[in-house]
Write a protein that holds these residues in place. Structure first.
Motif, PDB file in Angstrom:
ATOM      1  N   GLU A   1      13.504  29.021 -38.352  1.00 56.94           N
ATOM      2  CA  GLU A   1      12.150  28.509 -38.798  1.00 56.94           C
ATOM      3  C   GLU A   1      11.546  27.246 -37.751  1.00 56.94           C
ATOM      4  N   TRP A   2      12.607  26.493 -37.133  1.00 61.08           N
ATOM      5  CA  TRP A   2      12.297  25.371 -36.383  1.00 61.08           C
ATOM      6  C   TRP A   2      11.975  26.020 -34.945  1.00 61.08           C
ATOM      7  N   LEU A  27      10.782  29.068 -34.096  1.00 61.36           N
ATOM      8  CA  LEU A  27       9.466  29.776 -33.861  1.00 61.36           C
ATOM      9  C   LEU A  27       8.353  28.895 -33.923  1.00 61.36           C
ATOM     10  N   HIS A  28       8.506  27.756 -34.846  1.00 66.76           N
ATOM     11  CA  HIS A  28       7.556  26.665 -34.953  1.00 66.76           C
ATOM     12  C   HIS A  28       7.614  25.801 -33.607  1.00 66.76           C
ATOM     13  N   ALA A  76       5.711  28.191 -30.824  1.00 69.09           N
ATOM     14  CA  ALA A  76       4.342  28.303 -31.043  1.00 69.09           C
ATOM     15  C   ALA A  76       3.695  26.763 -30.522  1.00 69.09           C
ATOM     16  N   HIS A 103       8.037  18.127 -35.875  1.00 67.80           N
ATOM     17  CA  HIS A 103       8.355  18.969 -37.047  1.00 67.80           C
ATOM     18  C   HIS A 103       8.930  18.334 -38.203  1.00 67.80           C
TER      19      HIS A 103
END
Lengths: 162, 162
Positions: free
Chosen positions: B8-9, B11-12, B15, B35
């Motif tokens: 999750e981290w 991918l963020h 982005a 984040h």
């Protein structure tokens, strides 16, 4: 990401139990012996399969496990989810909300794009496993295995049934 | 079955890094701050992304991370596999070979049906993640988020870049 070992055992058990004739049950010890896996651990998997109504235990001295439903009404996904849970592999913790500036609440009404994409892949995985039943697995197996092995397996099962 | 939190981290982060202008890098501490995640743990994820040539670190006092390739040349699968490995979720231990009777070797030349079905689902999952790039994620994001948030994000990034 890894599925628990019990998934492999559970799928193989379901396939073997599909051969058990009407009114009979195969003892858990025999299932453990057949797959060469520790009985205590396998018992836990069988309990999970039982809770999900994939297998059922016939009680009594001559009892044992059998499929709770016809093999063509049990999907591979049923077995996988009974043993490994139905939760998606990706858990969104909504880290987009932690940005160091104020974001209007309305921005969060649409799911996070990353979450959406990961969920879509999860759905594709489950869809694939939902199209295959335990009966289909048997069909694939019988097509590829030698008649000799089928005879030996049938003989083993006959002796293993109480 | 669960993907590591780092997915999750990562991918963020990918982005956010897609917004970093040419020739610039965003310090890891700023990515962690953005984040709201622990810097030491995020550093490990960034190292994995770096090894997979998804991000690169510009050295020096004014350095930081940036995407190593254009955002439309990095798939979600690239990021997932860099952080969680490319091994299938189902590991076949060939328990079919443990049957308590002798099975001819030729029976094992065809992969186990259960293994085949599980591999097919794994391929469907990866195929889905391979069709989406980090640029696509940005496209989805920009479509849904308010212009106000985009302005705030751009402002934050401007201040965060060395």
């Amino acid at each position: 990401m890894r599925l628990s070992e019990g998934v492999e055992w559970g799928l193989h058990c379901a396939a073997v139990l599909a051969f058990v004739p009407e009114g009979k049950g195969l003892p858990a010890t025999k299932l453990a012996e057949y797959h060469g896996v520790p009985g205590a651990y396998l018992a836990k998997s069988l309990q999970s399969l039982s809770r999900a109504r994939i297998v059922e235990a016939l009680p009594g001295r001559n009892g044992g496990y059998r499929l709770a439903r016809p093999a063509d009404e049990i999907t591979v996904l049923d077995v996988v989810e009974a043993l490994d849970g139905a939760e998606p592999a990706f858990r969104c913790t909504e880290i987009r909300r932690r940005a160091p500036f104020k974001i209007p609440k309305s921005d969060f009404q649409i799911p996070c794009s990353i979450h959406t994409v990961m969920d879509r892949a999860d759905a594709a995985w489950r869809a694939e496993l939902r199209t295959v039943s335990i009966a289909d697995i048997l069909g694939m197996f019988v097509q590829h295995v030698s008649p000799e092995t089928i005879t030996k397996g049938a003989h083993w099962l006959e002796e293993a049934l109480p």
